[in-house]
Scaffold this active site. Structure first.
Site, mmCIF file in Angstrom:
data_model
loop_
_atom_site.group_PDB
_atom_site.id
_atom_site.type_symbol
_atom_site.label_atom_id
_atom_site.label_comp_id
_atom_site.label_asym_id
_atom_site.label_seq_id
_atom_site.Cartn_x
_atom_site.Cartn_y
_atom_site.Cartn_z
ATOM 1 N N TYR B 123 51.641 42.816 3.731
ATOM 2 C CA TYR B 123 52.723 43.054 4.684
ATOM 3 C C TYR B 123 53.194 41.767 5.342
ATOM 4 O O TYR B 123 54.384 41.558 5.572
ATOM 5 C CB TYR B 123 52.307 44.090 5.741
ATOM 6 C CG TYR B 123 52.445 45.491 5.205
ATOM 7 C CD1 TYR B 123 51.333 46.298 4.987
ATOM 8 C CD2 TYR B 123 53.695 46.007 4.862
ATOM 9 C CE1 TYR B 123 51.466 47.574 4.454
ATOM 10 C CE2 TYR B 123 53.837 47.273 4.333
ATOM 11 C CZ TYR B 123 52.710 48.049 4.129
ATOM 12 O OH TYR B 123 52.850 49.305 3.590
ATOM 13 N N GLU B 216 31.004 58.777 -10.186
ATOM 14 C CA GLU B 216 32.378 58.302 -10.353
ATOM 15 C C GLU B 216 33.305 58.902 -9.303
ATOM 16 O O GLU B 216 34.091 58.193 -8.685
ATOM 17 C CB GLU B 216 32.876 58.668 -11.768
ATOM 18 C CG GLU B 216 34.343 58.319 -12.002
ATOM 19 C CD GLU B 216 34.876 58.812 -13.346
ATOM 20 O OE1 GLU B 216 34.079 59.174 -14.223
ATOM 21 O OE2 GLU B 216 36.117 58.815 -13.505
ATOM 22 N N ASP B 269 32.654 60.993 -15.767
ATOM 23 C CA ASP B 269 33.323 61.921 -16.683
ATOM 24 C C ASP B 269 33.107 61.450 -18.123
ATOM 25 O O ASP B 269 32.913 60.258 -18.375
ATOM 26 C CB ASP B 269 34.844 61.943 -16.407
ATOM 27 C CG ASP B 269 35.192 62.742 -15.171
ATOM 28 O OD1 ASP B 269 36.333 62.574 -14.681
ATOM 29 O OD2 ASP B 269 34.350 63.527 -14.693
#
Lengths: 332, 382
Positions: B123, B216, B269
């Protein structure tokens, strides 16, 4: 044609004016006079110097429409920049002994008071064997084949207008005007020698004149690339100046001042430092721009002992796309 | 406690290793000052020039693997191949200037002894130089360029990446002069891992766990924490909610050194992305290769694996997406992947399918805990 003939500045050429008087006695008056010269040359000046001087006067006198140089438009010498290039064919060439002289004049007139600006156009005057000549195909081809972008110019068209070639430029700055003259002749002139104008020789002559201009005048005819890079110089200078001025290390600041040739006074503001860095950066960009491509060296690295042992050419270019092919390069 | 990885015999890999130093603020400022002085010197030479920036290449072509001989920890590191940023190259001018702008901003923060997050830096740069910075990704990459130029860690530059990591389970974490936090009593949200590496370094850790389980996904972490699975099998749960950030890796590495007898097991996964995440904890990354090599841990693959597919219904298998294939190709081409992992990957590719851990819920919501426990007890991890 007469006006242009003067450009050649053939030594002591006098113009003959023959007046036919229509009276019964049938007398003819002949007046012979020498042209009025702004800067007379030595008798021993070379042909190209004469040509250069001739074009200079031609421009200063608004295409020889005036008797003397126009002081209101050309109040200082800086307003007119002129250079020349001479290319000659080698003995081994199929037509040895050919000479091409090119002279280019750039006028920077903030406001042309005397004549309406010819805008983005340049009349390229042609001479052959010391006489005005028509434009050859070779010449037109030469002009269109030059890489004008490396001189910050973009050629839109070059057309044959019988007694001169007319070049149209894309977006020339409004105050800038370019004049050009090309003279081809055989070194044995006035001996009779038949030859064809040589495109490569003409191109070489014009390029030599352009390079000469660039060499003598910093910042003139900067390539589009250099102009673009120069536009970033203020931001780079600002970053570096920012680091210098936010440092509390007086020794460091003092060394920087020395390198920038600034006084050691504490009171130097950011703007001064920034301007000096910017000047130096622009000067390097302009100098580099003048070097022919083949002798441009790679810039030194910021940390000297970081000599690259293995430069991967593919990595020398910035890749903006996400490193999706490399799962190990997910952003952290 | 000596770092096991340091005591392993490393012969040739040491000469090739290129790394980012962990430095104090004034040391980083000194390097930036040297950069400025060199730039100005070269700019003032009799034959002046604008120097190029030499950056260590963060590409797989410059990555190497260090295989510990005495330990079982391998890691990816970067070697000395450079790429160069030049002001004069037509499309790379802005990238060149971006590096200087980030250096300038870091220099200011270091002078003020401030630390900022990558987001805050973005920013600030967006306000100061909108013409140069248009996205967080661009800022992050430029930061990595500065790391690669100055060879100092991102944290040393005063930049913190906010951490997404969480810890739950049988571990007490105590910040200096603070109360110890019992991570088994944090509820399903766990203890949030700070992005401040100095703070993480100073944490006092105590545990009676026997395993560390790296998870995960956040949802799975929450389920396991809520069910107090870490009490059934004494363990510590850790997640980075996806791809691991440096702070989470840092803390895991600290744990692995502090408690070297605790096996570290990964629950991901069954898809290339899951394996990629496991690999990052295990070997480090190329993107942050100058630093990440320090935090590689010996992580083992608990699940989901090919032989777990029999536990889930057919309909819970989904086709692999193009992105999965991209990741798989990248994994296959990496030299670090061991054979059994390659085989798993090959099965994934051949089947063209993927499965999520959540598929195990088909067997009941408490099945996940049982599955974990069974696999751990059977030492069914690779």
């Amino acid at each position: 044609m007469d006006h242009e003939m003067l450009i050649l500045k053939i030594p002591s050429v006098a113009a003959e004016l023959v007046i036919e008087r229509g009276d019964a006695s049938g007398l003819r008056c002949e007046n012979v006079f020498l042209p009025n010269e702004c800067s007379p040359l030595n008798f021993s000046s070379s042909n190209v110097e004469r040509l250069k001087s001739g074009l200079e006067e031609y421009v200063l006198k608004h295409r020889n429409s005036l008797n003397n140089k126009c002081d209101s438009c050309f109040c200082s010498r800086e307003k007119l920049k002129i250079s020349s290039g001479v290319a000659s064919s080698m003995e081994s060439h199929r037509s040895p002994g050919l000479i091409v002289e090119a002279v280019i004049a750039i006028s920077e007139l903030s406001e042309s008071l005397c004549f309406r600006s010819s805008g983005n156009k340049t009349e390229v005057l042609h001479f052959k064997d010391f006489s005005p000549s028509s434009v050859s195909i070779a010449s037109l081809n030469a002009l269109t084949s030059i890489d004008w972008r490396s001189y910050g110019l973009t050629l839109v068209s070059a057309v044959d207008q019988v007694d001169h070639a007319l070049i149209e430029w894309e977006s020339l700055p409004p105050y800038l005007h370019i004049d050009m003259v090309i003279h081809c002749y055989h070194k044995q002139y006035p001996g009779k020698y038949k030859y064809q104008p040589d495109r490569h020789l003409i191109k070489k002559g014009v390029k030599l004149a352009l390079d000469d201009l660039k060499e003598k005048h910093t910042g003139l005819l900067l390539s589009a690339h250099a102009v673009k890079i120069c536009s970033y110089a203020p931001d780079l200078a600002s970053s570096i100046a920012g680091i210098i001025l936010s440092s509390n290390d007086l020794k460091f600041r003092s060394k920087c001042s020395t390198l920038l040739e600034l006084s050691q006074s504490q009171a130097i503001g950011k703007q001064t430092v920034e301007d000096r860095i910017k000047e130096k950066i622009i000067s390097v960009i302009e100098t580099n721009d003048r070097k022919p491509e083949k002798i441009k060296e790679a810039a030194p690295f910021l940390f000297e002992d970081d000599r690259p042992q293995d430069l991967d050419p593919a990595d020398l270019y910035l890749e903006e796309h996400a490193g999706g092919d490399n799962v190990f390069s997910f952003p952290d | 406690m000596d770092d096991l990885s340091k005591s392993s015999m490393k012969f040739f890999s040491d000469q090739q290793l290129c790394f980012a130093d962990i430095l104090l603020p004034h040391e980083v400022q000194a390097r930036i000052q040297v950069a400025v002085l060199n730039f100005l010197k070269i700019l003032s030479f009799p034959d002046p020039a604008i120097s190029d920036l030499p950056l260590i290449n963060r590409k797989s072509s410059n990555s190497r693997v260090s295989e510990g001989i005495l330990t079982d920890v391998s890691w990816i590191f970067l070697s000395h191949s450079f790429c160069s940023r030049s002001l004069m190259k037509a499309n790379a001018t802005k990238a060149f200037i971006r590096v200087w702008k980030v250096m300038e901003m870091c220099f200011e923060f270091l002078t003020q002894e401030k630390r900022v997050t990558q987001r805050e830096l973005f920013y600030k740069l967006l306000c100061d130089s909108p013409h140069y910075f248009s996205s967080q990704l661009q800022v992050n990459r430029t930061i990595q360029d500065v790391v690669a130029l100055l060879r100092c860690s991102r944290y040393s530059l005063g930049i913190m990446a906010s951490s997404k990591g969480l810890v739950a389970g049988r571990i007490l974490l105590q910040e200096p002069n603070q109360e110890a936090v019992d991570c088994s009593a944090c509820g399903s949200s766990g203890y949030a891992i700070s992005g401040d590496l100095n703070l993480l370094e100073s944490l006092i850790m105590k545990t009676d766990a026997r395993y560390i389980v790296v998870v995960e996904k956040h949802a799975i972490f929450q389920r396991l924490a809520e069910d107090h699975v870490f009490n059934q099998i004494p363990s510590i749960l850790l997640t980075a909610k996806g791809y691991p950030d440096i702070a989470t890796r840092f803390l895991l590495h600290r744990m692995s050194r502090a408690f070297p007898d605790l096996p570290i097991l990964a629950l991901v996964d069954w898809n290339p992305a899951g394996l990629a995440i496991l690999s990052t904890y295990k070997f480090g990354s190329i993107g942050m290769g100058l630093e990440a090599y320090r935090y590689a841990c010996n992580v083992k693959w608990l699940g989901l694996r090919g032989d777990d597919l029999q536990l889930i219904p057919q309909q819970s298998l989904a086709p692999l997406k193009p992105r999965d294939l991209q990741i798989a190709r990248s994994l296959i081409s990496s030299t670090t992947l061991q054979d059994n992992y390659r085989q798993e990957l090959a099965v994934m590719m051949q089947s063209g399918q993927r499965a999520e851990i959540e598929a195990l819920y088909f067997n009941g919501y408490d099945y996940l805990g049982k599955y974990l426990a069974k696999k751990i007890v059977q030492a069914n991890y690779i």
